[in-house]
Design a protein around this motif. Structure first.
Motif, PDB file in Angstrom:
ATOM      1  N   VAL A   1       0.964   4.645   0.735  1.00  0.00           N
ATOM      2  CA  VAL A   1      -0.377   5.150   0.405  1.00  0.00           C
ATOM      3  C   VAL A   1      -0.576   6.594   0.876  1.00  0.00           C
ATOM      4  CG1 VAL A   1      -1.479   4.116   2.468  1.00  0.00           C
ATOM      5  CG2 VAL A   1      -2.836   4.596   0.418  1.00  0.00           C
ATOM      6  N   ALA A   2       0.036   6.972   1.997  1.00  0.00           N
ATOM      7  CA  ALA A   2      -0.137   8.343   2.489  1.00  0.00           C
ATOM      8  C   ALA A   2       0.539   9.333   1.541  1.00  0.00           C
ATOM      9  CB  ALA A   2       0.425   8.478   3.903  1.00  0.00           C
TER      10      ALA A   2
ATOM     11  N   ASN B   1      11.285   7.665  -2.376  1.00  0.00           N
ATOM     12  CA  ASN B   1      10.891   6.439  -1.678  1.00  0.00           C
ATOM     13  C   ASN B   1      12.068   5.493  -1.525  1.00  0.00           C
ATOM     14  OD1 ASN B   1       8.844   4.987  -0.408  1.00  0.00           O
ATOM     15  ND2 ASN B   1       8.575   3.657  -2.179  1.00  0.00           N
ATOM     16  N   ASP B   2      12.327   5.136  -0.300  1.00  0.00           N
ATOM     17  CA  ASP B   2      13.399   4.224   0.044  1.00  0.00           C
ATOM     18  C   ASP B   2      13.264   2.894  -0.724  1.00  0.00           C
ATOM     19  OD1 ASP B   2      15.327   2.970   1.410  1.00  0.00           O
ATOM     20  OD2 ASP B   2      14.322   2.901   3.339  1.00  0.00           O
ATOM     21  N   GLU B   3      12.071   2.334  -0.735  1.00  0.00           N
ATOM     22  CA  GLU B   3      11.836   1.114  -1.510  1.00  0.00           C
ATOM     23  C   GLU B   3      11.843   1.504  -2.997  1.00  0.00           C
ATOM     24  OE1 GLU B   3       8.826  -1.781   0.015  1.00  0.00           O
ATOM     25  OE2 GLU B   3       8.290  -0.113   1.310  1.00  0.00           O
TER      26      GLU B   3
ATOM     27  N   ARG C   1       0.492  -2.880   0.565  1.00  0.00           N
ATOM     28  CA  ARG C   1       1.192  -3.502   1.686  1.00  0.00           C
ATOM     29  C   ARG C   1       0.247  -4.487   2.391  1.00  0.00           C
ATOM     30  NH1 ARG C   1       5.836  -1.682   3.201  1.00  0.00           N
ATOM     31  NH2 ARG C   1       5.618   0.433   2.401  1.00  0.00           N
TER      32      ARG C   1
ATOM     33  N   SER D   1       0.031  -9.938   3.516  1.00  0.00           N
ATOM     34  CA  SER D   1      -0.288 -10.982   4.496  1.00  0.00           C
ATOM     35  C   SER D   1      -1.667 -11.597   4.234  1.00  0.00           C
ATOM     36  CB  SER D   1      -0.238 -10.389   5.908  1.00  0.00           C
ATOM     37  OG  SER D   1      -1.157  -9.319   6.012  1.00  0.00           O
ATOM     38  N   LYS D   2      -2.161 -11.450   3.013  1.00  0.00           N
ATOM     39  CA  LYS D   2      -3.482 -12.018   2.731  1.00  0.00           C
ATOM     40  C   LYS D   2      -3.311 -13.304   1.910  1.00  0.00           C
ATOM     41  CE  LYS D   2      -5.171  -8.526   4.908  1.00  0.00           C
ATOM     42  NZ  LYS D   2      -3.931  -8.130   5.566  1.00  0.00           N
TER      43      LYS D   2
ATOM     44  N   ALA E   1      15.895   9.387   2.119  1.00  0.00           N
ATOM     45  CA  ALA E   1      16.220  10.705   2.681  1.00  0.00           C
ATOM     46  C   ALA E   1      17.091  10.471   3.909  1.00  0.00           C
ATOM     47  CB  ALA E   1      14.940  11.439   3.067  1.00  0.00           C
TER      48      ALA E   1
ATOM     49  N   THR F   1       6.768   8.660   5.992  1.00  0.00           N
ATOM     50  CA  THR F   1       7.755   7.579   5.924  1.00  0.00           C
ATOM     51  C   THR F   1       7.310   6.289   6.615  1.00  0.00           C
ATOM     52  OG1 THR F   1       8.814   8.798   7.720  1.00  0.00           O
ATOM     53  CG2 THR F   1       9.837   8.954   5.561  1.00  0.00           C
TER      54      THR F   1
ATOM     55  N   ARG G   1       7.227  -6.556   6.482  1.00  0.00           N
ATOM     56  CA  ARG G   1       6.817  -5.144   6.379  1.00  0.00           C
ATOM     57  C   ARG G   1       6.810  -4.692   4.917  1.00  0.00           C
ATOM     58  NH1 ARG G   1       3.766  -1.446   8.887  1.00  0.00           N
ATOM     59  NH2 ARG G   1       3.884   0.262   7.424  1.00  0.00           N
TER      60      ARG G   1
ATOM     61  N   GLY H   1       0.133   9.628   7.598  1.00  0.00           N
ATOM     62  CA  GLY H   1       0.247   8.159   7.632  1.00  0.00           C
ATOM     63  C   GLY H   1       0.717   7.640   8.979  1.00  0.00           C
ATOM     64  N   ASP H   2       1.233   6.406   8.932  1.00  0.00           N
ATOM     65  CA  ASP H   2       1.621   5.707  10.166  1.00  0.00           C
ATOM     66  C   ASP H   2       2.622   6.497  11.012  1.00  0.00           C
ATOM     67  OD1 ASP H   2       0.114   3.643   9.138  1.00  0.00           O
ATOM     68  OD2 ASP H   2       1.702   2.139   9.193  1.00  0.00           O
TER      69      ASP H   2
ATOM     70  N   ASN I   1      -3.047   2.141  10.148  1.00  0.00           N
ATOM     71  CA  ASN I   1      -3.839   1.340   9.217  1.00  0.00           C
ATOM     72  C   ASN I   1      -4.003   2.069   7.882  1.00  0.00           C
ATOM     73  OD1 ASN I   1      -6.420   2.797   9.170  1.00  0.00           O
ATOM     74  ND2 ASN I   1      -6.638   2.105  11.278  1.00  0.00           N
ATOM     75  N   TRP I   2      -4.400   1.295   6.899  1.00  0.00           N
ATOM     76  CA  TRP I   2      -4.409   1.756   5.503  1.00  0.00           C
ATOM     77  C   TRP I   2      -5.362   2.919   5.279  1.00  0.00           C
ATOM     78  CZ3 TRP I   2      -1.313   0.279   1.488  1.00  0.00           C
ATOM     79  CH2 TRP I   2      -1.715   0.663   0.211  1.00  0.00           C
TER      80      TRP I   2
ATOM     81  N   TYR J   1      -9.867  -1.068  11.322  1.00  0.00           N
ATOM     82  CA  TYR J   1      -8.990  -2.109  10.836  1.00  0.00           C
ATOM     83  C   TYR J   1      -9.718  -3.435  10.977  1.00  0.00           C
ATOM     84  CZ  TYR J   1      -5.184  -5.350  10.577  1.00  0.00           C
ATOM     85  OH  TYR J   1      -4.394  -6.392  10.201  1.00  0.00           O
TER      86      TYR J   1
HETATM   87  C1  FAD Z   1       1.951  -7.261   6.245  1.00  0.00           C
HETATM   88  C2  FAD Z   1       1.035  -6.097   6.541  1.00  0.00           C
HETATM   89  C3  FAD Z   1      -0.337  -6.256   6.449  1.00  0.00           C
HETATM   90  C4  FAD Z   1      -1.188  -5.183   6.714  1.00  0.00           C
HETATM   91  N1  FAD Z   1      -2.535  -5.385   6.638  1.00  0.00           N
HETATM   92  C5  FAD Z   1      -3.353  -4.355   6.873  1.00  0.00           C
HETATM   93  C6  FAD Z   1      -4.778  -4.522   6.751  1.00  0.00           C
HETATM   94  O1  FAD Z   1      -5.269  -5.619   6.481  1.00  0.00           O
HETATM   95  N2  FAD Z   1      -5.569  -3.425   6.951  1.00  0.00           N
HETATM   96  C7  FAD Z   1      -5.047  -2.204   7.269  1.00  0.00           C
HETATM   97  O2  FAD Z   1      -5.807  -1.243   7.424  1.00  0.00           O
HETATM   98  N3  FAD Z   1      -3.709  -2.018   7.406  1.00  0.00           N
HETATM   99  C8  FAD Z   1      -2.855  -3.052   7.220  1.00  0.00           C
HETATM  100  N4  FAD Z   1      -1.510  -2.873   7.332  1.00  0.00           N
HETATM  101  C9  FAD Z   1      -0.997  -1.530   7.695  1.00  0.00           C
HETATM  102  C10 FAD Z   1      -0.918  -0.620   6.454  1.00  0.00           C
HETATM  103  O3  FAD Z   1      -0.251  -1.286   5.422  1.00  0.00           O
HETATM  104  C11 FAD Z   1      -0.202   0.675   6.835  1.00  0.00           C
HETATM  105  O4  FAD Z   1      -0.963   1.318   7.839  1.00  0.00           O
HETATM  106  C12 FAD Z   1      -0.038   1.621   5.643  1.00  0.00           C
HETATM  107  O5  FAD Z   1       0.697   0.985   4.621  1.00  0.00           O
HETATM  108  C13 FAD Z   1       0.670   2.910   6.076  1.00  0.00           C
HETATM  109  O6  FAD Z   1       0.910   3.707   4.964  1.00  0.00           O
HETATM  110  P1  FAD Z   1       2.034   4.861   5.007  1.00  0.00           P
HETATM  111  O7  FAD Z   1       1.996   5.477   3.652  1.00  0.00           O
HETATM  112  O8  FAD Z   1       1.862   5.693   6.202  1.00  0.00           O
HETATM  113  O9  FAD Z   1       3.416   4.104   5.221  1.00  0.00           O
HETATM  114  P2  FAD Z   1       4.117   2.965   4.402  1.00  0.00           P
HETATM  115  O10 FAD Z   1       3.163   2.132   3.645  1.00  0.00           O
HETATM  116  O11 FAD Z   1       4.996   2.256   5.397  1.00  0.00           O
HETATM  117  O12 FAD Z   1       5.030   3.724   3.344  1.00  0.00           O
HETATM  118  C14 FAD Z   1       6.116   4.518   3.735  1.00  0.00           C
HETATM  119  C15 FAD Z   1       7.220   4.408   2.722  1.00  0.00           C
HETATM  120  O13 FAD Z   1       8.236   5.357   3.055  1.00  0.00           O
HETATM  121  C16 FAD Z   1       9.500   4.780   2.842  1.00  0.00           C
HETATM  122  N5  FAD Z   1      10.499   5.446   3.680  1.00  0.00           N
HETATM  123  C17 FAD Z   1      10.721   5.309   5.007  1.00  0.00           C
HETATM  124  N6  FAD Z   1      11.734   6.095   5.413  1.00  0.00           N
HETATM  125  C18 FAD Z   1      12.165   6.753   4.302  1.00  0.00           C
HETATM  126  C19 FAD Z   1      13.206   7.694   4.072  1.00  0.00           C
HETATM  127  N7  FAD Z   1      13.993   8.151   5.057  1.00  0.00           N
HETATM  128  N8  FAD Z   1      13.390   8.143   2.803  1.00  0.00           N
HETATM  129  C20 FAD Z   1      12.583   7.706   1.772  1.00  0.00           C
HETATM  130  N9  FAD Z   1      11.603   6.802   1.953  1.00  0.00           N
HETATM  131  C21 FAD Z   1      11.394   6.336   3.206  1.00  0.00           C
HETATM  132  C22 FAD Z   1       9.302   3.330   3.249  1.00  0.00           C
HETATM  133  O14 FAD Z   1      10.298   2.496   2.676  1.00  0.00           O
HETATM  134  C23 FAD Z   1       7.904   3.048   2.704  1.00  0.00           C
HETATM  135  O15 FAD Z   1       7.974   2.549   1.395  1.00  0.00           O
HETATM  136  C24 FAD Z   1      -0.640  -3.923   7.080  1.00  0.00           C
HETATM  137  C25 FAD Z   1       0.750  -3.763   7.185  1.00  0.00           C
HETATM  138  C26 FAD Z   1       1.592  -4.836   6.912  1.00  0.00           C
HETATM  139  C27 FAD Z   1       3.083  -4.653   7.037  1.00  0.00           C
END
Ligand code: FAD
Length: 415
Positions: free
Chosen positions: A13-14, A35-37, A44, A48-49, A83, A110, A131, A277-278, A295-296, A323
């Motif tokens: 999402v970030a 994106n790795d995935e 995401r 877990s919902k 990456a 990431t 995850r 992001g995270d 968090n999201w 959250y």
């Molecule tokens: C099961 C679960 C339930 C959740 N429930 C909630 C909730 O109810 N409310 C809430 O606020 N938050 C919740 N969260 C947390 C929320 O999903 C995360 O805070 C949010 O997804 C973070 O977004 P992001 O874009 O920073 O990272 P991510 O969503 O982790 O995305 C990062 C992406 O980068 C990719 N990546 C990593 N390294 C590399 C690399 N070297 N090269 C290329 N790609 C790479 C990863 O594979 C991933 O796809 C939950 C998380 C999980 C796992």
């Protein structure tokens, strides 16, 4: 070698919100996401919902963007590629298939990875982490035949998965290392309230305990705890924390701690590199601290602000994140910074006996006292007011009594 004006590593999402923001301001610049995935953006959170996990809604409702969206917005999506190296001098990213991409401006988004159990026999079949979408698929399949499950860890993943497993009709035992649930982030009274809900839902909890041995030939069949208690199970879900993978950033010159360090503009220490992001450990100007938040809504807002700053604006990140989770008849909300170390004052609202209990965490700045965060159990309706009080840095030094009165309307403090 392909070159992009804006290159984004991480398509969660970030990363996606940053790309969307950039595209909304600049219709011609080249933008790519790696994106790795292999998947386009999915929720995401949904993994877990109950409605998704138990198959009550179509699997496809997990998708937030489809391939067409990337095409229409002229955003190149390198899905299923990782990456593996950042060469910051040459502004180049090396990918897992040995190809390379050049960038003018780079965003690292990431996320975090699930911490893995490094334990003899922890590679047995039946041990899961939640995850990624792939993790979710595997677990959703495993619950079809599992009869007994164990969850490891006392945080939100364990809370939500224990609830899901129980709903799927699986006998569930939770093993936690701590004295009570979610220690030390919550106080004992809050932890016990959550445990009350878990136990009422039929989940067994074993405290202050760790697994010493996993029994089973190829599949997990039981665990043996340190006190030699044996618990039979066909599946184990580990929620033992997260970490950031920095292997690919070695020798890049990027400053890291637990996350990648960034200032209030989400700018990292290298030229033309931002973080969102995270994975970001950033300067939070509301709390006046460098923190990492998982968090999201925080990740989405990070993406938006980082995107704007990448196109040349200079906007500090100022956002109070929150959250919420619910299950087993209880709702839990965290807002702002909920750490309650000795330097902070904790004011209680309501009580476990009333089945409605909040803790307002206040930073003592000498002459001023400001709310930093709150944990709310069955009081989620106060979340918005508390977020506003945090955002506005309102001095509550002469309001501490009122804050402790659970009938007092917090909205009246917002100026
Ligand atoms: C099961 C679960 C339930 C959740 N429930 C909630 C909730 O109810 N409310 C809430 O606020 N938050 C919740 N969260 C947390 C929320 O999903 C995360 O805070 C949010 O997804 C973070 O977004 P992001 O874009 O920073 O990272 P991510 O969503 O982790 O995305 C990062 C992406 O980068 C990719 N990546 C990593 N390294 C590399 C690399 N070297 N090269 C290329 N790609 C790479 C990863 O594979 C991933 O796809 C939950 C998380 C999980 C796992």
């Amino acid at each position: 070698m392909e070159k992009y004006k804006y290159l984004i590593i991480g398509g969660g999402v970030a990363g996606l919100t940053a790309a969307e923001t950039i595209r909304s301001k600049d219709s011609i610049a080249s933008v790519a996401i790696v994106n790795d995935e292999p998947y386009t953006l999915y929720s995401r959170v949904m993994l877990s919902k109950p409605n998704f996990f138990l198959g009550e809604i179509p699997f496809d409702s997990v998708w937030l963007k489809n391939e067409d969206w990337y095409k229409k917005n002229n955003i190149n999506f390198f899905g299923g590629k990782k990456a593996v190296k950042l060469d910051s001098k040459n502004r180049t990213i090396i990918l897992s298939d040995d190809s390379a991409l050049r960038y003018e401006k780079l965003l690292i988004a990431t996320g975090v990875q699930a911490r893995k159990w490094n334990f003899p026999n922890s590679d047995k079949k039946g041990i899961y982490y939640l995850r990624t979408l792939e993790d979710g698929r595997v677990i959703m399949n495993a619950i079809k035949s599992a009869k007994r499950a164990i969850t490891i860890g006392g945080g939100f993943i364990s809370f939500e998965t224990a609830d899901l497993l129980k709903m799927a009709g699986i006998d569930t035992t939770m093993i936690i290392r701590e004295n009570y649930f979610w220690e030390p982030l919550l106080d004992e009274e809050s932890g016990r309230m959550i445990e009350g809900a878990l136990k009422k839902g039929g989940i067994k909890i074993i405290y202050k305990s760790e697994v010493k041995e996993i029994v089973g030939k190829t599949n997990v069949e039981a665990v043996i705890l340190q006190d030699n208690t044996k618990i039979e199970c066909n599946m184990i879900i580990c929620g033992i924390g997260v970490y950031c993978d920095f292997d690919w950033l070695k020798d890049s010159g990027l400053k890291t701690n637990r996350g990648i360090l960034a200032d209030e503009y989400l700018k990292a220490n290298l030229p033309d590199v931002w973080v969102a992001g995270d994975v970001a450990e950033f300067k939070d100007i509301t709390l006046d601290e460098t923190i990492q938040i998982g968090n999201w809504v925080n990740a989405r807002e990070h993406g938006r602000i980082a995107g704007l700053n990448m196109i040349g604006e200079k906007i500090p990140f100022k956002f109070v994140s929150f959250y919420t989770t619910q299950g087993l008849g209880i709702s839990i909300a965290f807002v702002g910074d909920v750490r309650s170390d000795k330097s902070r004052i904790v004011i209680k609202r309501g009580s476990p006996q009333k089945n409605s209990y909040g803790r307002v965490i206040i930073l003592d700045k000498g002459a001023r006292k400001e709310i930093e965060g709150a944990t709310l159990i069955n009081r989620t309706s106060e979340l918005a007011a508390i977020a506003k009080l945090i955002e506005k840095n309102i001095d509550v030094s002469d309001k501490l009594d009122k804050l402790g009165d659970d009938n007092f309307d917090l909205k009246s403090l917002i100026q």
